[in-house]
Motif scaffolding. Structure first.
Motif, PDB file in Angstrom:
ATOM      1  N   ILE A 181     -10.990   6.482  -2.775  1.00 66.50           N
ATOM      2  CA  ILE A 181      -9.932   6.995  -1.988  1.00 66.50           C
ATOM      3  C   ILE A 181     -10.153   6.322  -0.321  1.00 66.50           C
ATOM      4  O   ILE A 181      -9.461   5.943   0.480  1.00 66.50           O
ATOM      5  N   THR A 182     -11.472   6.312  -0.083  1.00 70.99           N
ATOM      6  CA  THR A 182     -12.045   5.696   1.333  1.00 70.99           C
ATOM      7  C   THR A 182     -11.717   4.122   1.339  1.00 70.99           C
ATOM      8  O   THR A 182     -11.829   3.695   2.507  1.00 70.99           O
ATOM      9  N   VAL A 183     -11.599   3.578   0.200  1.00 69.35           N
ATOM     10  CA  VAL A 183     -11.220   2.235  -0.050  1.00 69.35           C
ATOM     11  C   VAL A 183      -9.791   2.034   0.412  1.00 69.35           C
ATOM     12  O   VAL A 183      -9.344   0.867   0.974  1.00 69.35           O
ATOM     13  N   LEU A 184      -8.645   2.893   0.126  1.00 66.62           N
ATOM     14  CA  LEU A 184      -7.417   2.931   0.268  1.00 66.62           C
ATOM     15  C   LEU A 184      -7.035   2.519   1.773  1.00 66.62           C
ATOM     16  O   LEU A 184      -6.046   1.815   1.964  1.00 66.62           O
ATOM     17  N   PRO A 185      -7.483   3.347   2.721  1.00 64.40           N
ATOM     18  CA  PRO A 185      -7.337   2.787   4.329  1.00 64.40           C
ATOM     19  C   PRO A 185      -7.281   1.291   4.372  1.00 64.40           C
ATOM     20  O   PRO A 185      -6.257   0.769   5.141  1.00 64.40           O
ATOM     21  N   VAL A 186      -8.450   0.740   4.036  1.00 63.82           N
ATOM     22  CA  VAL A 186      -8.564  -0.728   4.252  1.00 63.82           C
ATOM     23  C   VAL A 186      -7.424  -1.381   3.742  1.00 63.82           C
ATOM     24  O   VAL A 186      -6.951  -2.453   4.206  1.00 63.82           O
ATOM     25  N   VAL A 187      -7.045  -1.270   2.106  1.00 65.72           N
ATOM     26  CA  VAL A 187      -6.380  -2.020   1.495  1.00 65.72           C
ATOM     27  C   VAL A 187      -4.948  -1.755   2.026  1.00 65.72           C
ATOM     28  O   VAL A 187      -4.285  -2.449   2.110  1.00 65.72           O
ATOM     29  N   MET A 188      -4.483  -0.653   2.707  1.00 70.97           N
ATOM     30  CA  MET A 188      -3.168  -0.171   3.149  1.00 70.97           C
ATOM     31  C   MET A 188      -3.103  -1.283   4.710  1.00 70.97           C
ATOM     32  O   MET A 188      -2.088  -1.887   4.777  1.00 70.97           O
ATOM     33  N   VAL A 189      -4.431  -1.186   5.356  1.00 71.44           N
ATOM     34  CA  VAL A 189      -4.225  -1.734   6.905  1.00 71.44           C
ATOM     35  C   VAL A 189      -4.069  -3.328   6.465  1.00 71.44           C
ATOM     36  O   VAL A 189      -3.044  -4.147   7.080  1.00 71.44           O
ATOM     37  N   VAL A 190      -4.660  -3.980   5.610  1.00 73.68           N
ATOM     38  CA  VAL A 190      -4.832  -5.350   5.251  1.00 73.68           C
ATOM     39  C   VAL A 190      -3.551  -5.645   4.487  1.00 73.68           C
ATOM     40  O   VAL A 190      -3.095  -6.764   4.833  1.00 73.68           O
ATOM     41  N   GLY A 191      -3.157  -4.830   3.516  1.00 70.58           N
ATOM     42  CA  GLY A 191      -1.970  -5.306   2.684  1.00 70.58           C
ATOM     43  C   GLY A 191      -2.456  -6.079   1.539  1.00 70.58           C
ATOM     44  O   GLY A 191      -1.643  -6.914   1.125  1.00 70.58           O
TER      45      GLY A 191
END
Length: 395
Positions: A181-191
């Motif tokens: 779940i802590t990886v998801l913010p990075v994936v969301m921001v970068v796309g």
């Protein structure tokens, strides 16, 4: 000159592939993959050997004693002695063990650890295998570790091994959720799920000085700390090495392993630690980018391994500092604190993004993190649950 040094390994590989000019495309691709695999094995097995002796020497300094200092100059040949010892030790397999499963478990856990190294960018144009869903591949392959641990416990036909395997699997699944779940913010921001694009998104500098690494945002700092703690657990490192607690459960799922099979488990833990640290660098610490524009003349791969060295030193530092946690404390921490905070990081990243990614977004995301952290700290205050400890001494 600086660019040629930075790309020296890429150019060396291209030079080797020139010898296959005129060969079928599939031959070139296979040879290219074999070169990547060979380099990964040489680099990280060497790093594993170096880390095994360096960790003992650093712990010795921290605990006011000598580390290995007898085998070779300054004890640097100790990994060779350890490797020879493990090779010549007798391989003992319990008479009633499932011999096939018992044999395959260490092979599977080592193979999984090595596979996860293949999608990490180690420098400019230095990703061994560029995959669109590289982050997804990392976790999909890494989650196979639980199966290998279960195979080790079940195949040993030993109650200590099985109990240790169950504890290890419960611990790993509990902390794999916040890790993901802590990886998801990075994936969301970068796309993107592509590690190279995640590194590229952290390439610039604010005011030409401060790098735009995600760790310098409130949600990124919180997510990185949660990711690092979860990585400690996934790597079975102190203070979360409960499955291998010698004083409690012998050696966990490795109880019935000896010789080189035991060494393979040991190696897989270290390589897993390298992989999870490398992914953390890629996601939050700018990957191979320099911390300042003036330092960009240093080859990119040196920056990656410098950051990796710092994280590995912190792993050793924690091992020499903190005592082992109880299993109930560890599970409570995962489900009652780590998981809610991981979801909070997603909300804070969304606030940061929609508020413009500037100072306003920075402050609002900090407020979100601070409010949830304070609420959880008040709800989970353990001081109210235990009476003050009273020490009584014999007269």
């Amino acid at each position: 000159m600086s660019k040629s040094i930075d790309q020296v390994f890429v150019n060396a590989k291209q030079w080797l592939l020139l010898w296959l000019a005129g060969s079928p495309t599939w031959v070139v691709q296979v040879v290219s993959s074999m070169i990547n695999i060979g380099v990964l094995l040489v680099v990280f097995l060497t790093l594993f050997a170096f880390m095994s002796v360096l960790e003992r020497k650093i712990l010795g300094r921290m605990q006011n004693r000598y580390g290995p200092n007898r085998v070779g100059p300054f004890g640097l040949f100790q990994p060779i002695a350890d490797g020879v010892k493990m090779l010549i030790k007798e391989d003992i397999v319990p008479a009633r063990a499932d011999k096939i499963v018992h044999f395959l478990a260490p092979i599977l856990i080592a193979a999984v650890a090595i596979l996860t190294l293949g999608v990490i960018p180690y420098g400019r144009n230095m990703t061994p295998f560029t995959i669109d869903g590289g982050v997804l591949f990392f976790f999909a392959v890494g989650s196979t570790t639980e199966l290998a641990v279960f195979m080790a416990g079940w195949g040993s036909n030993n109650k200590f091994s099985m109990l240790g395997a169950m504890r290890a699997i419960a611990q790993m699944i509990s902390y794999e959720l916040p890790l993901l779940i802590t990886v998801l913010p990075v994936v969301m921001v970068v796309g993107s799920l592509m590690p190279d694009r995640i590194v590229a998104a952290q390439a610039d500098y604010t005011f030409g000085l401060v790098p735009r690494w995600f760790v310098f945002t409130p949600w990124g700092a919180a997510a990185f700390i949660l990711f690092f703690v979860s990585g400690l657990v996934e790597s079975n490192r102190t203070p979360f090495d409960v499955p291998e607690g010698e004083s409690e459960i012998v050696a966990g799922h490795m109880t019935e392993y000896s010789g080189f099979k035991y060494a393979t488990f040991f190696m897989a833990e270290y390589i897993g630690m390298f992989a999870i640290s490398g992914l953390g660098i890629t996601l939050f610490l700018g990957g191979w980018h320099a911390p300042a524009r003036a330092l960009e003349f240093v080859p990119s791969y040196l920056w990656f391994f410098a950051k990796l060295s710092v994280l590995l030193f912190v792993y050793i530092w924690l091992r020499g500092t903190l005592p082992r946690t109880r299993v109930d404390q560890m599970m409570n921490f995962a489900w009652k604190f780590m998981l809610p905070m991981a979801f909070t990081c997603i909300v804070a990243a969304a606030v940061w993004h929609y508020a413009g990614r500037g100072l306003r977004g920075w402050l609002w995301s900090l407020v979100v993190i601070a409010v949830v952290y304070t609420a959880l700290s008040m709800l989970l205050d353990t001081r109210r649950k235990f009476a003050p400890r009273v020490y009584r001494f014999a007269e």
